[in-house]
Design a protein around this motif. Sequence first.
Motif, PDB file in Angstrom:
ATOM      1  N   THR A 209      37.798  35.938  37.621  1.00 59.31           N
ATOM      2  CA  THR A 209      37.866  35.849  39.236  1.00 59.31           C
ATOM      3  C   THR A 209      38.176  37.058  39.907  1.00 59.31           C
ATOM      4  O   THR A 209      38.958  37.676  39.392  1.00 59.31           O
ATOM      5  CB  THR A 209      38.923  34.768  39.656  1.00 59.31           C
ATOM      6  OG1 THR A 209      38.534  33.495  38.895  1.00 59.31           O
ATOM      7  CG2 THR A 209      38.882  34.477  40.953  1.00 59.31           C
ATOM      8  N   LEU A 210      37.306  37.456  40.770  1.00 62.01           N
ATOM      9  CA  LEU A 210      37.561  38.652  41.369  1.00 62.01           C
ATOM     10  C   LEU A 210      38.364  38.385  42.786  1.00 62.01           C
ATOM     11  O   LEU A 210      37.903  37.541  43.654  1.00 62.01           O
ATOM     12  CB  LEU A 210      36.142  39.244  41.936  1.00 62.01           C
ATOM     13  CG  LEU A 210      35.056  39.539  40.741  1.00 62.01           C
ATOM     14  CD1 LEU A 210      33.982  40.256  41.255  1.00 62.01           C
ATOM     15  CD2 LEU A 210      35.670  40.069  39.515  1.00 62.01           C
ATOM     16  N   VAL A 211      39.428  39.109  42.864  1.00 62.35           N
ATOM     17  CA  VAL A 211      40.347  38.819  43.894  1.00 62.35           C
ATOM     18  C   VAL A 211      40.492  39.860  44.912  1.00 62.35           C
ATOM     19  O   VAL A 211      40.664  41.042  44.377  1.00 62.35           O
ATOM     20  CB  VAL A 211      41.725  38.333  43.487  1.00 62.35           C
ATOM     21  CG1 VAL A 211      42.638  38.363  44.680  1.00 62.35           C
ATOM     22  CG2 VAL A 211      41.778  37.027  42.953  1.00 62.35           C
ATOM     23  N   GLY A 212      40.081  39.968  46.001  1.00 62.13           N
ATOM     24  CA  GLY A 212      40.265  40.977  47.136  1.00 62.13           C
ATOM     25  C   GLY A 212      39.110  42.126  46.680  1.00 62.13           C
ATOM     26  O   GLY A 212      39.170  43.288  46.995  1.00 62.13           O
ATOM     27  N   CYS A 213      38.065  41.633  46.300  1.00 65.69           N
ATOM     28  CA  CYS A 213      37.068  42.534  45.580  1.00 65.69           C
ATOM     29  C   CYS A 213      35.946  43.308  46.604  1.00 65.69           C
ATOM     30  O   CYS A 213      35.290  44.200  46.431  1.00 65.69           O
ATOM     31  CB  CYS A 213      35.939  41.444  44.787  1.00 65.69           C
ATOM     32  SG  CYS A 213      35.231  40.454  45.592  1.00 65.69           S
ATOM     33  N   GLY A 214      36.044  42.950  48.246  1.00 68.83           N
ATOM     34  CA  GLY A 214      35.310  43.649  48.859  1.00 68.83           C
ATOM     35  C   GLY A 214      33.885  43.078  48.799  1.00 68.83           C
ATOM     36  O   GLY A 214      33.316  42.206  47.978  1.00 68.83           O
TER      37      GLY A 214
END
Length: 752
Positions: A544-549
């Motif tokens: 899971t990518l969190v705050g990835c833009g």
Amino acid sequence: MDSDGAATLLDPGKVDAMPWVGVVPVAAEDVGKLAVFLEGAKQRAVVPEFHVCFVSDPSTADGIVAALGKPDGDTCWSVTTSDSGMGDLAKVIRVAGLYPGRDLALLAPDAILPFAWDARLRKAAYADSQIATSSAMCEVDPMFALVEDTSANAVATDACLLDRTAYVMGNRSYYDVPRIHAICTYFRRDALDGFLAAFGNAEHDAMTSLDSFTRRIRANGWSCVLCDFLYVGMQCQRTQAVAADDIEEQAFRQNHPLGGLRRAVAAAINKGIESVAVPGLDARPVQLHIMHFWGGGLDKWVRDFGRADASAINLVFSSFRIGDTGGQRLVLYSDPVDPNPIRVWDIAQPIRSTLSSSIEYRRILDQVIREFEVEAIIVSSLIGHTLDAVNQPVKTLVVCHDYYPVCQAINPQFGKTCERCTLDDLRACAKSNPLNRIFVDQRSDEWHAMRTLYVERLLANKIELVVPSPSVEKTMKRLAPRLQAVPFHLIPHGIDMIVDHLPIATRTAAEPLRIVVLGRLSVHKGSELLRAACDELRPLADVTLVGCGGNGVELAKACHWKYNEKYAPEELPAIMRRIAPHACLLPSVIPETFSYTLSELNALGVPAIATSLGSFQDRIVDGESGFLFEPTKPGLIEIVRRLHAQPGMLEGVARSLASLAPGRTVAEMVGDYRVLIPAAPRQAARFRVGIGVQSGLTEPYRHLTDAYAQMTAAYMQSSQAYEETRAINDTMTGIWEQWAGEFDALNLRHRW
């Protein structure tokens, strides 16, 4: 005048020591306000040995004594009586006779006096030898008003907050004004005595008009001024009578010198004023943070520093790019947490990376240092700035948030972490390094000359460098060997994150890992490394990518991963608690200088899997406080496979993190900086006046605003007329259609 054109105080030592007397006319209805007024005047005045003299009729005088208590030898107030109908000027003259040789300040009993109001008025009064009176801005009359906007936000704004905003946004200047007011006006004694001598006491005893005083004293070569660095509120709204001859006043208001300040303050009110520091006004020393605005860790560091540092005022001087054409803006903020700039400059020659020198930039920086009493500079980034920033006559520190400008690529990674950077290395890097594509405005030989001059400036000015982790110092000295002679200090960043550790996530070897990748993704932050490894990671881990833009969203979609594009910092603990990750992956392919993300993970108790570069190697003990891997696809796949097969490894690190004491705070970090830049209290109200330049003749925006307002009004009138005409047409059309229907019903062709 000083040699630089700034006005100087007349004998400033004498001015600061000279006692003054406040003249407060009191009516019967004002008695209940006097205790609050007197306490505020005492607490917020900074000039010693002042005295307040209340002037009232005899019956009200008894009420004043009853309300405040009988004055004794230690009391800073007294009461004197006046004849019924005596005007404010006559009361000033009466008190002047009781206290010979002392300046006087005419004050309203419901005036809301801000900090150092007396010193500010005195500075304006003594800024020129021919100034007789100085008045504060206030809403008693449009001529003196700061807030023209009558909206709810403007009306509700705290008067002292408005004062601080005006202080930092104004030019610290003073302007001839055709009238004075009775809310807060300072009288210089030499001007008042000369006035009495010239016109006689007998005439003045009967005189009631401040306007008459203004006209006569101006006719004899004195000036009355309005200062743009003091605003006084009022507890009750009151208005001042309009002068009989208002032609001069109308002309003044049409070309008002406060026009620019009024618009700036109104814009700040509309945006919401959060916090306004007052450099050079209170006793705190002033330091200037030089940075660029790209967000990220550097921006967080500066804002955290300013928020935690109560011992000094922290101004922020930041560079911005304007669009894609290379334009540039320099912006000054009075407080790291307030979004409202106090100065903005659009410079003619853009600084796309870093220039060795610029006259335009140097003048702006010199203006900031002089106007705001800056005595220390903390350089966090030279991107968008010039080397003039490290050539100032004040204490200067450089904080190495990255390796710029020694490294043109910002972070020295070219196949591996660079161990040297000669001119030939720089040329090869510029030609072949995919991580060196940001600053291409200078050729390699130009960059080499600029960074050589940078090191020479550090040495010549004895500037010390601060690094947040040990590897930064080692790498910097390898890239620029002459830095061996520069003092380095290790001060790790602090973070204020008080949060409970996440529960330790357990799993069996048959279950996939839950891995979070935290933060915005780019090539430098490992996006291509993740893309290359995603197929082989799929059977091992749910990612899971969190705050990835935006870049991270595209990567997540391509790899069929879950993602969260952005989040507010306070939301992170809840997000991580929902995901319950076994580990967090930090795939950066450049040597980080610190990594706030790693600090956040340690606070949450989440094991980190990080590349074996830079500060990750400094801060992570492999297998004990996290895991390290070579920044390659095979290195990443190998460590994830090993952790997948042995669940106890991650659980052991999670337990170790849970047993750690809370991390280093921002206040502890600031305390270490205080050793390098002491912050002893300074003299209050030490700012200089008359440095800024502004006049009604140089205020074209006001005329544009008026023209726009007229055009808007004309448009509204035209629009209203159009709507009225259309309504009439609709009515006539309806009548016509009704008549036509009735006419057709007559069937006249057959019923002639």
